[in-house]
Design a protein around this motif. Structure first.
Motif, PDB file in Angstrom:
ATOM      1  N   CYS A 147       0.852  -1.188   0.000  1.00 28.60           N
ATOM      2  CA  CYS A 147       0.000   0.000   0.000  1.00 28.60           C
ATOM      3  C   CYS A 147       0.892   1.243   0.000  1.00 28.60           C
ATOM      4  O   CYS A 147       1.813   1.353   0.818  1.00 28.60           O
ATOM      5  N   CYS A 150       0.125   3.167   3.723  1.00 23.61           N
ATOM      6  CA  CYS A 150       0.469   2.595   5.032  1.00 23.61           C
ATOM      7  C   CYS A 150       1.518   1.489   4.931  1.00 23.61           C
ATOM      8  O   CYS A 150       2.041   1.034   5.944  1.00 23.61           O
ATOM      9  N   CYS A 168      -4.560  -0.004   0.045  1.00 20.39           N
ATOM     10  CA  CYS A 168      -5.379  -1.017   0.693  1.00 20.39           C
ATOM     11  C   CYS A 168      -6.791  -0.453   0.884  1.00 20.39           C
ATOM     12  O   CYS A 168      -7.027   0.743   0.670  1.00 20.39           O
ATOM     13  N   CYS A 171      -6.998   2.589   3.152  1.00 20.13           N
ATOM     14  CA  CYS A 171      -6.341   3.835   2.728  1.00 20.13           C
ATOM     15  C   CYS A 171      -6.928   4.402   1.438  1.00 20.13           C
ATOM     16  O   CYS A 171      -6.568   5.501   1.048  1.00 20.13           O
TER      17      CYS A 171
HETATM   18 ZN    ZN Z   1      -2.978   1.208   3.399  1.00 19.56          ZN
END
Ligand code: ZN
Length: 233
Positions: A147, A150, A168, A171
């Protein structure tokens, strides 16, 4: 040789990407005369060994020897020609500073043109791989596994050019694209130069990957590429 434009009656200003001196502009005198001693050596796509002399404003080409005339093979095929033109325009735009050495961009471009001329791989895939890798060298490496926000390990299904890659589910931002899982795999393979994976991919995933690459490139270039409009996707 990236591009040329007319200067006065018979001359051209040529823009080059060089191995050691980055992007360089120089004057080619008399190149537009039919009797020009330069022939096709100073045309876009041509890989030349060049000697320059310092001029008043711009350097002047004093000698040119063709190393590889990529224009011959690439010019035979419309798709390869338009894709190759996007590569030249991208290199011109990503190497922003004149005379700032960028050997990686030089090697990527020569390798990409060689692959385009060799006709062993699809022109769209050669182009997409080149675009992702030249963006990465320019400092805009996209993430297709972790991701981009994050860092959570993928695979992830959301893609946002503004965020720098896949996201993800936690996010993801509004407006994220939702490409097929196979498309994300293709994108990672294009970036890594993993040709067996690219060649085994479903044509639908290759097409979708091309549109993701185009969106990612457009995000990172202030103005769109003129040449991109001619590439059939
Ligand atoms: Zn993420």
């Amino acid at each position: 040789m990236l591009r040329t434009h007319k200067l006065g009656e018979a001359d051209r200003i040529i823009t080059l990407l060089t191995r050691q001196h980055g992007r360089v502009r120089a004057v080619a005198k008399g190149v537009r005369r039919t009797t020009s001693r330069w022939g096709s050596r100073l045309e876009p796509f041509t890989h030349v060994d060049l000697q320059l002399a310092e001029g008043r404003n711009l350097d002047v080409v004093t000698q040119a020897e063709t190393l590889t005339p990529f224009s011959g093979e690439i010019g035979l095929d419309y798709d390869r020609y338009t894709s190759g033109t996007v590569m030249l325009e991208t290199a011109d735009r990503l190497v922003t500073e004149e005379r700032q050495p960028s050997p990686q961009q030089f090697l990527l471009l020569v390798g990409g043109l060689r692959a385009m001329a060799a006709r062993e791989r699809g022109p769209s895939q050669v182009l997409d791989s080149y675009l992702l890798r030249s963006l990465a060298v320019a400092g805009y490496a996209p993430s297709f596994d972790h991701c981009a926000r994050c860092g959570e390990e993928g695979p992830h299904r959301w893609f946002s050019p503004a965020s720098g890659g896949v996201l993800c589910a936690d996010c993801r931002v509004p407006g994220s694209a939702n490409p097929a899982a196979g498309t994300i795999t293709v994108l990672g393979a294009l970036l890594a130069g993993d040709w067996p994976t690219v060649e085994a991919a479903d044509p639908r995933h290759l097409r979708e990957a091309s549109s993701v690459v185009a969106a990612y490139l457009a995000w990172h270039l202030e103005r769109g590429l003129r040449s991109m409009a001619y590439v059939e996707r």
